[in-house]
Design an enzyme around this catalytic site. Structure first.
Site, short mmCIF file in Angstrom:
data_model
loop_
_atom_site.label_atom_id
_atom_site.label_comp_id
_atom_site.label_asym_id
_atom_site.label_seq_id
_atom_site.Cartn_x
_atom_site.Cartn_y
_atom_site.Cartn_z
N HIS A 92 -5.33 38.55 51.07
CA HIS A 92 -5.42 37.52 49.88
C HIS A 92 -6.97 37.26 49.81
O HIS A 92 -7.37 36.04 50.20
CB HIS A 92 -4.59 36.29 50.32
CG HIS A 92 -4.98 35.18 49.21
ND1 HIS A 92 -4.24 35.56 47.98
CD2 HIS A 92 -5.20 34.16 49.14
CE1 HIS A 92 -4.48 34.33 47.17
NE2 HIS A 92 -5.10 33.63 48.11
N ASP A 128 -0.17 36.55 44.37
CA ASP A 128 -0.89 37.83 43.93
C ASP A 128 0.07 38.67 43.23
O ASP A 128 0.00 39.37 42.35
CB ASP A 128 -1.77 38.53 45.28
CG ASP A 128 -2.60 37.40 45.97
OD1 ASP A 128 -3.53 37.09 45.18
OD2 ASP A 128 -2.45 37.44 47.09
N ASN A 164 -5.63 28.93 53.08
CA ASN A 164 -6.80 30.13 53.26
C ASN A 164 -7.68 29.89 54.26
O ASN A 164 -8.17 28.89 54.46
CB ASN A 164 -7.34 30.46 51.79
CG ASN A 164 -6.50 31.02 50.81
OD1 ASN A 164 -5.44 31.80 51.23
ND2 ASN A 164 -6.42 30.41 49.40
#
Length: 323
Positions: A188, A160, A132
């Site tokens: 995300h 997700d 991320n």
């Protein structure tokens, strides 16, 4: 094992996600039960020894499809001939750091890896960014690899998708396999939009309480990672690894017409700026993703999708300054 081994790179290979991911890949869960794999474990110099320990465990597992393991801290060596890459390693946001600080730190990592992919990866390479902020890290790696087709760079939003599928199946009291045509739009992050507008159960439209959908389901899917950290005391490594395998498997083997979610560089679908790595409803066909196109959107859907476009444009503006 007459087939040529698939060359697979996993970065951040000494970390928890990789520890769950590597065995699944080596067992054939991505390329199938007849395709051997060569694994390359890429780590920063300080973590190479730990990655070597992981390699020892993989060898000790005597997996029939595992042809060879290489451990290195050299990105150019790691990505030479790579056909699949899981970019797991990334710098998390430190205490007191802004999102811009985090993006700048990760920019150095993903520019370097994108350049190495550009210089040495196989023509059929598929790159899945897990670390991320995944969408913008994928945007950065893609931009650093101008000779590689943009659609070869994806970001992980299958986690997700799987979370949304699980929560909806529990709410409805049905198996997750009965649910189709669910998707998660966007980034995300906490702006993501898990969308059940088109979802069906055994072919029939899904019917749920609207208040539950907007006030509980959508925010809970988006904040599930934080919820797990609060309960478990650690991040959701195993489910992220499982979703990564799901994503790459469906990218390679297809989805037989069923919808899933993938974040990939936009070509302008649904008003998303070209190049932004955006979560779309997709099907996997002939080794590539096809965005489910021409869906009718309500004003509420449009507003939620637009919020993700704005967030990703802001992140891309920061990322662009790194080049």
């Amino acid at each position: 094992m007459s087939q040529t081994p698939a060359n697979v790179v996993v970065t951040g290979a000494a970390g928890n996600i990789a520890y769950s991911l590597l065995w699944r890949v080596a067992a054939g869960d991505v390329f199938g039960p007849d395709r051997p794999v060569n694994l390359t474990l890429l780590e920063i110099p300080e973590a190479v020894r730990a990655a070597e320990g992981t390699a020892m465990e993989l060898n000790d597992s005597a997996l029939p499809l595992l042809n060879k393991i290489t451990v290195t801290d050299d990105a150019n060596k790691a990505f030479d001939g790579a056909q699949a890459a899981f970019l797991v390693g990334a710098k998390p946001r430190g205490k007191g750091e802004s999102r811009a600080d985090m993006l700048a730190a990760n920019g150095k990592i993903f520019i370097g890896q994108g350049q190495a992919i550009n210089n040495g990866a196989a023509d059929d390479v598929r790159v899945l960014v897990v670390g991320n902020p995944a969408n913008t890290n994928a945007y950065i790696a893609n931009k650093a690899a101008p000779d590689v087709p943009a659609d070869r760079f994806n970001a992980l939003m299958r986690l997700d998708h799987n979370r949304a599928l699980s929560m909806l199946s529990q709410q409805l009291g049905v198996s997750s396999t009965a649910i189709e045509r669910l998707t998660v739009w966007g980034n995300h992050s906490d702006t993501q939009f898990p969308d059940i507008t088109y979802a069906t159960v055994d072919g029939n439209p899904v019917e749920v309480d609207r208040t539950w959908y907007t006030d509980e389901f959508i925010p809970r899917v988006a904040k599930r990672g934080a919820e797990i950290i609060e309960v478990r005391g650690k991040s959701s490594a195993a489910s992220a690894a499982s979703a990564s395998v799901d994503h790459m498997r469906d990218w390679v083997q297809g989805t037989a017409g069923k919808w899933t979610t993938a974040a990939l560089p936009s070509t302008g679908q649904y008003g998303v700026d070209e190049g932004l790595v955006f979560g779309f409803p997709v099907t996997g066909e002939n080794g590539a993703w096809e965005v489910v196109d021409k869906l009718e959107l309500s004003d509420d859907q449009r507003a939620r999708i637009d919020a993700n476009i704005t967030a990703l444009k802001d992140e891309a503006a920061i990322a662009d300054k790194l080049f």
